[in-house]
Design a protein around this motif. Sequence first.
Motif, mmCIF file in Angstrom:
data_model
loop_
_atom_site.group_PDB
_atom_site.id
_atom_site.type_symbol
_atom_site.label_atom_id
_atom_site.label_comp_id
_atom_site.label_asym_id
_atom_site.label_seq_id
_atom_site.Cartn_x
_atom_site.Cartn_y
_atom_site.Cartn_z
ATOM 1 N N LYS A 102 0.807 -1.249 0.046
ATOM 2 C CA LYS A 102 0.061 -0.108 -0.199
ATOM 3 C C LYS A 102 0.733 1.227 0.049
ATOM 4 N N PRO A 103 0.097 2.454 -0.319
ATOM 5 C CA PRO A 103 1.056 3.615 -0.491
ATOM 6 C C PRO A 103 1.628 3.992 1.158
ATOM 7 N N VAL A 104 2.797 4.740 1.048
ATOM 8 C CA VAL A 104 3.387 4.757 2.545
ATOM 9 C C VAL A 104 3.732 6.430 2.412
ATOM 10 N N GLU A 105 3.915 6.949 3.650
ATOM 11 C CA GLU A 105 4.329 8.177 3.860
ATOM 12 C C GLU A 105 5.525 8.593 4.472
ATOM 13 N N HIS A 106 5.955 7.616 5.112
ATOM 14 C CA HIS A 106 7.295 7.809 6.036
ATOM 15 C C HIS A 106 8.211 6.602 5.802
ATOM 16 N N PRO A 107 9.589 6.680 5.643
ATOM 17 C CA PRO A 107 10.290 5.553 5.307
ATOM 18 C C PRO A 107 10.459 4.583 6.324
ATOM 19 N N SER A 108 10.052 4.980 7.638
ATOM 20 C CA SER A 108 9.705 3.806 8.560
ATOM 21 C C SER A 108 8.776 2.738 8.458
ATOM 22 N N GLU A 109 7.955 3.023 7.437
ATOM 23 C CA GLU A 109 6.863 2.217 7.134
ATOM 24 C C GLU A 109 7.432 1.045 6.096
ATOM 25 N N LEU A 110 8.580 1.254 5.558
ATOM 26 C CA LEU A 110 9.109 0.223 4.720
ATOM 27 C C LEU A 110 10.244 -0.763 5.018
ATOM 28 N N PRO A 111 9.790 -1.918 4.649
ATOM 29 C CA PRO A 111 10.857 -2.942 4.971
ATOM 30 C C PRO A 111 12.409 -2.731 4.807
ATOM 31 N N LYS A 112 13.051 -3.214 5.384
ATOM 32 C CA LYS A 112 14.676 -3.250 5.218
ATOM 33 C C LYS A 112 14.645 -4.083 3.997
ATOM 34 N N TRP A 113 15.864 -4.071 3.178
ATOM 35 C CA TRP A 113 16.033 -4.937 2.240
ATOM 36 C C TRP A 113 17.529 -5.160 1.940
ATOM 37 N N ASN A 114 17.837 -6.174 1.046
ATOM 38 C CA ASN A 114 19.347 -6.469 0.931
ATOM 39 C C ASN A 114 19.860 -6.580 -0.327
ATOM 40 N N GLU A 129 25.885 -10.207 1.470
ATOM 41 C CA GLU A 129 24.753 -9.661 1.972
ATOM 42 C C GLU A 129 25.068 -8.465 2.629
ATOM 43 N N VAL A 130 24.419 -7.324 2.188
ATOM 44 C CA VAL A 130 24.323 -6.020 2.704
ATOM 45 C C VAL A 130 23.026 -5.608 2.900
ATOM 46 N N ILE A 131 22.617 -5.192 3.814
ATOM 47 C CA ILE A 131 21.251 -4.565 4.350
ATOM 48 C C ILE A 131 20.921 -3.094 3.939
ATOM 49 N N LEU A 132 19.754 -2.876 3.271
ATOM 50 C CA LEU A 132 19.451 -1.581 2.811
ATOM 51 C C LEU A 132 18.314 -1.167 4.093
ATOM 52 N N ASP A 153 20.702 3.770 3.064
ATOM 53 C CA ASP A 153 21.909 3.686 3.337
ATOM 54 C C ASP A 153 22.066 2.186 3.612
ATOM 55 N N ALA A 154 23.516 1.684 3.608
ATOM 56 C CA ALA A 154 23.791 0.349 3.521
ATOM 57 C C ALA A 154 24.501 0.079 4.876
ATOM 58 N N TYR A 155 24.187 -1.362 5.636
ATOM 59 C CA TYR A 155 24.845 -1.794 6.737
ATOM 60 C C TYR A 155 25.055 -3.003 6.590
ATOM 61 N N THR A 156 25.875 -3.673 7.498
ATOM 62 C CA THR A 156 26.226 -5.247 7.521
ATOM 63 C C THR A 156 24.957 -6.055 8.160
ATOM 64 N N GLY A 159 24.453 -4.841 11.582
ATOM 65 C CA GLY A 159 23.951 -3.415 11.937
ATOM 66 C C GLY A 159 24.817 -2.622 11.837
ATOM 67 N N GLU A 160 26.303 -2.702 11.239
ATOM 68 C CA GLU A 160 27.312 -1.800 11.343
ATOM 69 C C GLU A 160 27.315 -1.007 9.842
ATOM 70 N N PRO A 161 27.479 0.416 9.814
ATOM 71 C CA PRO A 161 27.661 1.072 8.679
ATOM 72 C C PRO A 161 28.577 0.372 7.649
ATOM 73 N N ILE A 162 28.339 0.255 6.648
ATOM 74 C CA ILE A 162 29.619 -0.281 5.936
ATOM 75 C C ILE A 162 30.575 0.821 5.345
ATOM 76 N N PRO A 163 31.550 0.653 4.781
ATOM 77 C CA PRO A 163 32.743 1.938 4.782
ATOM 78 C C PRO A 163 32.117 3.095 3.760
ATOM 79 N N THR A 164 31.205 2.562 2.765
ATOM 80 C CA THR A 164 30.780 3.842 1.866
ATOM 81 C C THR A 164 29.551 4.456 2.274
#
Length: 432
Positions: A102-114, A129-132, A153-156, A159-164
């Motif tokens: 369904k339509p969303v209004e805030h990024p918190s409503e979206l699932p993480k992805w990889n 695997e990198v998590i979005l 942005d991308a994380y291991t 839950g750690e931010p990747i270097p980029t």
Amino acid sequence: MAQILAPTSQWQMRITKGSTTASPMTAKMWSSLLLKQNKRGPTKSSAKFRVLAVKSEGYTINRLEGLLNLDLTPFTDRIIAEYIWIGGSGVDVRSKSRTISKPVEHPSELPKWNYDGSSTGQAPGEDSEVILYPQAIFKDPFRGGNNILVICDAYTPQGEPIPTNKRARAAEIFANQKVIDEVPWYGIEQEYTLLQTDVKWPLGWPVGGYPGPQGPYYCGAGADKSFGRDISDAHYKACLYAGINISGTNGEVMPGQWEYQVGPSVGIEAGDHIWASRYILERITEQAGVVLTLDPKPIEGDWNGAGCHTNYSTKSMREEGGFEVIKKAILNLSLRHTDHIGAYGEGNERRLTGKHETASINTFSWGVANRGCSIRVGRETEKQGKGYLEDRRPASNMDPYIVTSLLAETTLLWEPTLEAEALAAQKLALNV
């Protein structure tokens, strides 16, 4: 000049028996002919007419256009979310799509992805695997409807931010209460260069040759001065549609080079909006068959480079007495010049030569209305005694998360020693 959109659909009807020529027909003419045909009654042969795709000005008619322009809103609540992230080079943008219920209004409503980080230079093959993490949402100008672009942005997996992932550190700085209280504003001037696809030579330039010297191209008009205006205009409108805070655009000094401005934006929003605008520009040039480059010096010689000048102010700078606050900020920036230069984009040494409206990369300087300085202060700011400063050092390929957060850190959070401050003040006084 490159064309942005698929040309208006033209159809060619050929009579299969005894005809060797064909004439182009618009979609409206084709519909009209079908109506006339229906009035005459059923045809004897269903194979009498055949619709063929034709080439027009080098473009094959796209018979998928109707599907691409479908508005899904009346038929389903589901939407398409385009997840966008920064690739391994720190400059390239990557993306992939998924269906949201369904339509969303805030990024918190979206699932993480990889995604597969081994294919983007961001993870080894044995642990790819990198998590979005969704961070910002914009309307999708390509799909329309309720569909969205999602800056991530991308994380291991731990839950750690990747270097980029430079956004994570920027978010920490902008979450500092001292920074929040000063409400940092940014206006970013993104310059870019358009290249011909096959030869990687600027748009509008003769292949293997050069146009006339710089002078008539900046903000110019005319077929011999302006190359790529359709791309700039399409990008401008697409950004406004998406909800990006784009504030203007203009042709630049070097032919085939353009600029757009984003802002004023507050804090982390500036980086999100620049990255979203870059992604949209990549997609538009993709459709136009033109190559986008953010190289800070795409053509060597007596040609301007491409920068990403960053205008910056704080609440204190914008209030009465703000000019003194600006001077203190400039002093801090002078003391961390090397740190800033090292974070302001790859290849910037080819651009910051002291020529073509730049300062030398090795020397910090500032001045009022001087475009040959590291930091420029506008005449109006000097006159009013308050306002903003312009950091002219960032290259066109800079990471806006790094530049905006580093400006805030250096001017609001970092404190020099008294000895260093006194020495820097003496140098700056001599410089001015």
